[in-house]
Scaffold this active site. Structure first.
Site, short mmCIF file in Angstrom:
data_model
loop_
_atom_site.label_atom_id
_atom_site.label_comp_id
_atom_site.label_asym_id
_atom_site.label_seq_id
_atom_site.Cartn_x
_atom_site.Cartn_y
_atom_site.Cartn_z
CB ILE A 25 -0.97 -0.02 1.21
CG1 ILE A 25 -2.21 0.80 0.95
CG2 ILE A 25 -0.28 0.39 2.50
CD1 ILE A 25 -3.32 0.59 1.96
CG HIS B 161 5.15 -9.13 5.39
ND1 HIS B 161 4.79 -9.17 6.72
CD2 HIS B 161 5.90 -8.01 5.24
CE1 HIS B 161 5.30 -8.13 7.35
NE2 HIS B 161 6.00 -7.41 6.48
P1 5GP Z 1 6.97 -4.66 7.48
O1 5GP Z 1 7.47 -3.35 7.98
O2 5GP Z 1 6.07 -5.35 8.50
O3 5GP Z 1 8.05 -5.56 6.99
O4 5GP Z 1 6.11 -4.32 6.21
C1 5GP Z 1 4.73 -4.17 6.23
C2 5GP Z 1 4.34 -3.63 4.89
O5 5GP Z 1 2.94 -3.78 4.74
C3 5GP Z 1 4.63 -2.12 4.71
O6 5GP Z 1 5.49 -1.95 3.59
C4 5GP Z 1 3.26 -1.50 4.51
O7 5GP Z 1 3.25 -0.47 3.56
C5 5GP Z 1 2.41 -2.69 4.07
N1 5GP Z 1 1.01 -2.60 4.45
C6 5GP Z 1 0.52 -2.30 5.69
N2 5GP Z 1 -0.82 -2.35 5.69
C7 5GP Z 1 -1.19 -2.69 4.43
C8 5GP Z 1 -2.46 -2.88 3.81
O8 5GP Z 1 -3.54 -2.75 4.40
N3 5GP Z 1 -2.46 -3.23 2.50
C9 5GP Z 1 -1.29 -3.39 1.79
N4 5GP Z 1 -1.41 -3.72 0.51
N5 5GP Z 1 -0.08 -3.21 2.35
C10 5GP Z 1 -0.03 -2.85 3.64
#
Ligand code: 5GP
Ligand code: ZN
Length: 136
Positions: A31, A97
């Site tokens: 997102i 992820h």
């Molecule tokens: P992390 O920091 O946990 O490795 O990455 C989480 C990722 O998830 C971030 O890059 C953030 O932009 C993405 N993200 C968070 N919420 C959502 C959402 O509701 N939809 C999508 N498509 N991505 C999300």
């Protein structure tokens, strides 16, 4: 997992740009992308961190990671694969992820891998001793 945003995406309870789906995995656009095509590949089953997965689950997920990686390498000039575990490592969403970030010539995006001080030989030795005990 009830309040997990990625479980909600898996169940299509909230909208997302899912562009690949198989029995075990999903790929959708981040997102808040750092580059065009920044993709998240997730297992449909909820695991908080990678160490909670077993080999079979990771194997299933790796099929999707490989497929999307091949697509990105075909479209872009390079690819970064990142996977964060725990808040200290930058994990904001507690559902495993993989970030697949396409890289384009002159995109100017830089990861900050540097640290000011050096890791010492003693610190490395201590780590390797602990790992040796764990791997026994
Ligand atoms: P992390 O920091 O946990 O490795 O990455 C989480 C990722 O998830 C971030 O890059 C953030 O932009 C993405 N993200 C968070 N919420 C959502 C959402 O509701 N939809 C999508 N498509 N991505 C999300
Ligand atoms: Zn989840």
């Amino acid at each position: 997992m009830k309040n997990c945003i990625f479980c909600k995406i898996t169940k299509k309870e909230i909208p997302s740009e899912i562009y690949y789906e198989d029995e075990h995995a999903l790929a959708f656009l981040d997102i808040d992308p750092v580059n065009v095509g920044h993709t998240l590949v997730i297992p449909k089953k909820h695991f908080e961190t990678i160490d909670q997965m077993d080999k079979v689950e990771l194997d299933k997920l790796s099929e999707a990671i490989l497929k999307i990686s091949k697509g990105i390498m075909n479209i872009a000039d390079g690819l970064n694969v990142m996977q964060n575990n725990k808040e200290i490592a930058g994990q904001a969403v507690s559902h495993v992820h993989f970030h697949l970030i396409p890289r384009y010539k002159d995109d100017g995006y830089k990861f900050n891998w540097k640290r000011d001080d050096k890791v010492t030989k003693e610190e490395n030795k201590e780590f390797l001793n602990k790992m040796e005990s764990f791997l026994k």
